[in-house]
Design an enzyme around this catalytic site. Structure first.
Site, PDB file in Angstrom:
ATOM      1  N   TYR A 218       4.660  -9.104 -10.609  1.00  0.00           N
ATOM      2  CA  TYR A 218       4.973  -7.743 -11.051  1.00  0.00           C
ATOM      3  C   TYR A 218       4.863  -7.611 -12.566  1.00  0.00           C
ATOM      4  O   TYR A 218       4.479  -6.563 -13.078  1.00  0.00           O
ATOM      5  CB  TYR A 218       6.333  -7.293 -10.498  1.00  0.00           C
TER       6      TYR A 218
ATOM      7  N   ASP B 171       4.262   3.619 -11.744  1.00  0.00           N
ATOM      8  CA  ASP B 171       3.695   3.465 -13.093  1.00  0.00           C
ATOM      9  C   ASP B 171       4.223   4.457 -14.124  1.00  0.00           C
ATOM     10  O   ASP B 171       3.884   4.363 -15.309  1.00  0.00           O
ATOM     11  CB  ASP B 171       2.150   3.559 -13.017  1.00  0.00           C
TER      12      ASP B 171
ATOM     13  N   HIS C 251       9.244   4.922  -4.441  1.00  0.00           N
ATOM     14  CA  HIS C 251       9.197   3.461  -4.428  1.00  0.00           C
ATOM     15  C   HIS C 251       9.664   2.867  -5.748  1.00  0.00           C
ATOM     16  O   HIS C 251       9.326   1.733  -6.082  1.00  0.00           O
ATOM     17  CB  HIS C 251       7.764   2.986  -4.111  1.00  0.00           C
TER      18      HIS C 251
ATOM     19  N   CYS D 159      19.374  -6.321 -12.535  1.00  0.00           N
ATOM     20  CA  CYS D 159      19.950  -7.639 -12.290  1.00  0.00           C
ATOM     21  C   CYS D 159      20.407  -7.728 -10.831  1.00  0.00           C
ATOM     22  O   CYS D 159      21.150  -6.859 -10.360  1.00  0.00           O
ATOM     23  CB  CYS D 159      21.151  -7.845 -13.227  1.00  0.00           C
TER      24      CYS D 159
ATOM     25  N   GLY E 235      -4.278  11.274  -3.270  1.00  0.00           N
ATOM     26  CA  GLY E 235      -4.502   9.878  -3.643  1.00  0.00           C
ATOM     27  C   GLY E 235      -3.669   8.877  -2.884  1.00  0.00           C
ATOM     28  O   GLY E 235      -3.239   7.861  -3.444  1.00  0.00           O
ATOM     29  N   THR E 236      -3.433   9.139  -1.590  1.00  0.00           N
ATOM     30  CA  THR E 236      -2.717   8.150  -0.784  1.00  0.00           C
ATOM     31  C   THR E 236      -3.449   7.916   0.526  1.00  0.00           C
ATOM     32  O   THR E 236      -3.992   8.845   1.129  1.00  0.00           O
ATOM     33  CB  THR E 236      -1.257   8.565  -0.521  1.00  0.00           C
ATOM     34  N   SER E 237      -3.421   6.666   0.964  1.00  0.00           N
ATOM     35  CA  SER E 237      -4.096   6.313   2.226  1.00  0.00           C
ATOM     36  C   SER E 237      -3.232   6.693   3.415  1.00  0.00           C
ATOM     37  O   SER E 237      -3.640   6.552   4.564  1.00  0.00           O
ATOM     38  CB  SER E 237      -4.380   4.801   2.253  1.00  0.00           C
TER      39      SER E 237
ATOM     40  N   PRO F  10     -11.099  10.996  -2.337  1.00  0.00           N
ATOM     41  CA  PRO F  10     -12.555  10.837  -2.191  1.00  0.00           C
ATOM     42  C   PRO F  10     -12.924  10.340  -0.793  1.00  0.00           C
ATOM     43  O   PRO F  10     -14.033  10.515  -0.325  1.00  0.00           O
ATOM     44  CB  PRO F  10     -12.909   9.769  -3.231  1.00  0.00           C
TER      45      PRO F  10
HETATM   46  C1  BV8 Z   1      11.108   0.494   5.168  1.00  0.00           C
HETATM   47  C2  BV8 Z   1       5.939  -1.744  -3.758  1.00  0.00           C
HETATM   48  C3  BV8 Z   1      12.898  -0.002   6.571  1.00  0.00           C
HETATM   49  C4  BV8 Z   1       5.773  -1.244  -5.110  1.00  0.00           C
HETATM   50  C5  BV8 Z   1       5.220  -0.683  -1.734  1.00  0.00           C
HETATM   51  C6  BV8 Z   1       4.662  -0.208  11.346  1.00  0.00           C
HETATM   52  C7  BV8 Z   1       4.486   1.160  11.366  1.00  0.00           C
HETATM   53  C8  BV8 Z   1       5.084   1.962  10.425  1.00  0.00           C
HETATM   54  C9  BV8 Z   1       5.865   1.402   9.413  1.00  0.00           C
HETATM   55  C10 BV8 Z   1       6.005   0.040   9.386  1.00  0.00           C
HETATM   56  C11 BV8 Z   1       5.433  -0.771  10.351  1.00  0.00           C
HETATM   57  N1  BV8 Z   1       5.764  -2.051  10.042  1.00  0.00           N
HETATM   58  C12 BV8 Z   1       6.543  -2.073   8.936  1.00  0.00           C
HETATM   59  C13 BV8 Z   1       6.703  -0.816   8.546  1.00  0.00           C
HETATM   60  C14 BV8 Z   1       7.461  -0.356   7.414  1.00  0.00           C
HETATM   61  C15 BV8 Z   1       6.669  -0.496   6.118  1.00  0.00           C
HETATM   62  C16 BV8 Z   1       5.283   0.110   6.241  1.00  0.00           C
HETATM   63  O1  BV8 Z   1       5.114   1.312   6.130  1.00  0.00           O
HETATM   64  N2  BV8 Z   1       4.274  -0.737   6.482  1.00  0.00           N
HETATM   65  C17 BV8 Z   1       2.924  -0.225   6.663  1.00  0.00           C
HETATM   66  C18 BV8 Z   1       1.975  -0.888   5.674  1.00  0.00           C
HETATM   67  C19 BV8 Z   1       2.495  -0.490   8.106  1.00  0.00           C
HETATM   68  N3  BV8 Z   1       7.434   0.277   5.179  1.00  0.00           N
HETATM   69  C20 BV8 Z   1       8.426  -0.327   4.525  1.00  0.00           C
HETATM   70  O2  BV8 Z   1       8.697  -1.500   4.594  1.00  0.00           O
HETATM   71  C21 BV8 Z   1       9.263   0.619   3.664  1.00  0.00           C
HETATM   72  N4  BV8 Z   1      10.638   0.350   3.941  1.00  0.00           N
HETATM   73  O3  BV8 Z   1      10.492   0.931   6.101  1.00  0.00           O
HETATM   74  O4  BV8 Z   1      12.372   0.061   5.258  1.00  0.00           O
HETATM   75  C22 BV8 Z   1      14.215  -0.643   6.513  1.00  0.00           C
HETATM   76  C23 BV8 Z   1      15.172  -0.208   7.414  1.00  0.00           C
HETATM   77  C24 BV8 Z   1      16.398  -0.811   7.391  1.00  0.00           C
HETATM   78  C25 BV8 Z   1      16.684  -1.817   6.476  1.00  0.00           C
HETATM   79  C26 BV8 Z   1      15.725  -2.237   5.578  1.00  0.00           C
HETATM   80  C27 BV8 Z   1      14.470  -1.654   5.590  1.00  0.00           C
HETATM   81  C28 BV8 Z   1       9.004   0.344   2.193  1.00  0.00           C
HETATM   82  C29 BV8 Z   1       7.656   0.903   1.819  1.00  0.00           C
HETATM   83  C30 BV8 Z   1       7.403   0.702   0.323  1.00  0.00           C
HETATM   84  C31 BV8 Z   1       6.769  -0.611   0.113  1.00  0.00           C
HETATM   85  N5  BV8 Z   1       6.408  -0.782  -1.283  1.00  0.00           N
HETATM   86  N6  BV8 Z   1       4.925  -1.142  -2.927  1.00  0.00           N
HETATM   87  C32 BV8 Z   1       4.378  -1.582  -5.594  1.00  0.00           C
HETATM   88  O5  BV8 Z   1       4.001  -2.764  -5.527  1.00  0.00           O
HETATM   89  O6  BV8 Z   1       3.713  -0.647  -6.050  1.00  0.00           O
HETATM   90  S1  BV8 Z   1       4.027  -0.003  -0.767  1.00  0.00           S
HETATM   91  C33 BV8 Z   1       2.606   0.303  -1.629  1.00  0.00           C
HETATM   92  O7  BV8 Z   1       1.829   1.143  -0.752  1.00  0.00           O
HETATM   93  C34 BV8 Z   1       2.791   1.103  -2.891  1.00  0.00           C
HETATM   94  O8  BV8 Z   1       4.101   1.571  -3.099  1.00  0.00           O
HETATM   95  C35 BV8 Z   1       1.880   2.296  -2.656  1.00  0.00           C
HETATM   96  O9  BV8 Z   1       2.286   3.389  -3.347  1.00  0.00           O
HETATM   97  C36 BV8 Z   1       2.028   2.457  -1.194  1.00  0.00           C
HETATM   98  C37 BV8 Z   1       1.062   3.365  -0.534  1.00  0.00           C
HETATM   99  O10 BV8 Z   1      -0.247   3.011  -0.948  1.00  0.00           O
HETATM  100  P1  BV8 Z   1      -1.125   4.175  -1.613  1.00  0.00           P
HETATM  101  O11 BV8 Z   1      -0.391   4.711  -2.777  1.00  0.00           O
HETATM  102  O12 BV8 Z   1      -1.536   5.149  -0.551  1.00  0.00           O
HETATM  103  O13 BV8 Z   1      -2.369   3.362  -2.157  1.00  0.00           O
HETATM  104  P2  BV8 Z   1      -3.655   2.900  -1.319  1.00  0.00           P
HETATM  105  O14 BV8 Z   1      -4.406   1.928  -2.155  1.00  0.00           O
HETATM  106  O15 BV8 Z   1      -3.238   2.521   0.054  1.00  0.00           O
HETATM  107  O16 BV8 Z   1      -4.514   4.241  -1.193  1.00  0.00           O
HETATM  108  C38 BV8 Z   1      -5.048   4.835  -2.370  1.00  0.00           C
HETATM  109  C39 BV8 Z   1      -5.781   6.089  -1.918  1.00  0.00           C
HETATM  110  O17 BV8 Z   1      -6.278   6.748  -3.084  1.00  0.00           O
HETATM  111  C40 BV8 Z   1      -6.996   5.797  -1.029  1.00  0.00           C
HETATM  112  O18 BV8 Z   1      -6.974   6.679   0.084  1.00  0.00           O
HETATM  113  C41 BV8 Z   1      -8.193   6.117  -1.938  1.00  0.00           C
HETATM  114  O19 BV8 Z   1      -9.274   6.650  -1.195  1.00  0.00           O
HETATM  115  C42 BV8 Z   1      -7.606   7.161  -2.827  1.00  0.00           C
HETATM  116  N7  BV8 Z   1      -8.246   7.287  -4.157  1.00  0.00           N
HETATM  117  C43 BV8 Z   1      -8.963   6.355  -4.849  1.00  0.00           C
HETATM  118  N8  BV8 Z   1      -9.378   6.903  -6.027  1.00  0.00           N
HETATM  119  C44 BV8 Z   1      -8.905   8.182  -6.065  1.00  0.00           C
HETATM  120  C45 BV8 Z   1      -8.186   8.427  -4.882  1.00  0.00           C
HETATM  121  N9  BV8 Z   1      -7.599   9.610  -4.620  1.00  0.00           N
HETATM  122  C46 BV8 Z   1      -7.735  10.583  -5.541  1.00  0.00           C
HETATM  123  N10 BV8 Z   1      -8.409  10.427  -6.710  1.00  0.00           N
HETATM  124  C47 BV8 Z   1      -8.997   9.247  -6.997  1.00  0.00           C
HETATM  125  N11 BV8 Z   1      -9.673   9.111  -8.155  1.00  0.00           N
END
Ligand code: BV8
Length: 254
Positions: A73, A114, A129, A137, A197-199, A224
């Site tokens: 990080y 960010d 997030h 701490c 901008g989210t997947s 995009p």
């Molecule tokens: C929780 C940390 C419960 C910070 C992140 C099965 C089904 C559903 C859910 C789950 C499952 N199994 C597990 C889960 C839960 C899990 C989850 O969702 N998993 C998914 C992957 C299946 N979720 C969790 O664990 C969450 N907590 O559920 O807690 C719980 C209950 C009781 C007790 C305890 C816990 C926590 C989720 C948060 C995790 N932290 N990151 C960091 O490192 O940054 S997640 C990570 O993904 C980031 O936070 C990020 O923001 C997030 C989402 O990603 P995106 O922002 O969408 O980024 P990505 O690259 O994917 O996409 C970018 C997009 O931009 C693309 O579409 C691209 O085409 C587009 N793009 C590119 N260029 C441009 C553009 N768009 C516009 N303009 C451009 N120029």
């Protein structure tokens, strides 16, 4: 990006924004891509193409190997420390001011850590997030800005002797209650919902898109690429947010 005649969706979306009183906006890593910050899931270039999220962005990984996770990080921060808001962040802040001056509002709900929405002028940003700019701490819970953390060794520790970790939500961690409540209020009271901008694969954040669709309010996606929500939104605007958002604001004012 397509010209007006080729992209009637842009004019229709601009018309929706012009009439909307309250707009809720979910943003993801894509809105910061044009500020030079890597996204997560883009093939080959995304972070997850080179790192295993379950080894670095999961709560169990932090417990198992705090040195590696805090080092990673700190490296992530080094990649965004010099990043500046791009025209997409700035256009969203302008839209929020426009709507607030007219008695409405724009609620920015971001998955990004960010701080670029705030740097671009947006107010009351809901950090679903958390933020890499704050570290806390694990022993005493005290929070401090990243510039006050001593990274001469990893994991960094506090005066209380606890491990300092970024104030972000890792996989397997609950989102902050305040953020969840603010996001729910925003989505339940909006006239228009935007996803930028989210997947749309990380929950519960992606669930706000489903919630807006279930409420029947018009929804606009800016990306995009296609996402799992593209087929369900009212208007899917295909393009980079740094170009689409300023164009939407221009057309709102026409
Ligand atoms: C929780 C940390 C419960 C910070 C992140 C099965 C089904 C559903 C859910 C789950 C499952 N199994 C597990 C889960 C839960 C899990 C989850 O969702 N998993 C998914 C992957 C299946 N979720 C969790 O664990 C969450 N907590 O559920 O807690 C719980 C209950 C009781 C007790 C305890 C816990 C926590 C989720 C948060 C995790 N932290 N990151 C960091 O490192 O940054 S997640 C990570 O993904 C980031 O936070 C990020 O923001 C997030 C989402 O990603 P995106 O922002 O969408 O980024 P990505 O690259 O994917 O996409 C970018 C997009 O931009 C693309 O579409 C691209 O085409 C587009 N793009 C590119 N260029 C441009 C553009 N768009 C516009 N303009 C451009 N120029």
């Amino acid at each position: 990006m397509a010209t007006p005649t080729e992209n009637p969706q842009l004019d229709k979306a601009a018309g929706l924004l012009r009439l909307a009183r309250r707009i809720a906006v979910l943003t993801g890593a894509g809105i910061s891509a044009e500020s030079g910050i890597e996204t997560f899931r883009q093939p080959r270039t995304g972070l997850w193409a080179r790192y295993d999220p379950m080894e670095l962005a999961h709560v169990d990984a932090l417990a198992r190997d705090p040195k590696t996770v805090t080092e990673w990080y700190h490296w992530r921060f080094s990649k965004c420390a010099d990043a500046r808001p791009n025209p997409g962040h700035e256009a969203l802040a302008k839209l929020q001011k426009l709507k607030r001056d007219a008695g409405g509002d724009v609620d920015v709900l971001t998955q990004n850590i960010d701080g670029l929405h705030q740097a671009g002028g947006a107010e009351d940003v809901v950090e679903l997030h958390g933020s890499i700019l704050r570290w806390r701490c694990q022993k005493a819970g005290a929070m401090r800005p990243i510039h006050e953390v001593d990274f001469s060794s990893f994991p960094p520790t506090s005066e209380a002797g606890g491990v300092l970790r970024p104030d972000i939500v890792l996989f397997g961690e609950m989102l902050p209650t305040g953020a969840l409540e603010a996001a729910e209020r925003a989505v339940m009271s909006c006239d228009v919902f935007m996803t930028i901008g989210t997947s749309a694969v990380v929950y519960p954040a992606a669930g706000y898109i489903d919630l807006a669709i279930s409420r029947g309010v018009p929804t606009v996606e800016i990306n995009p690429d296609a996402t799992p929500m593209t087929g369900s939104v009212t208007h899917a605007l295909r393009g980079p947010s740094g170009a689409v958002l300023p164009e939407l604001l221009r057309r709102m004012r026409d």
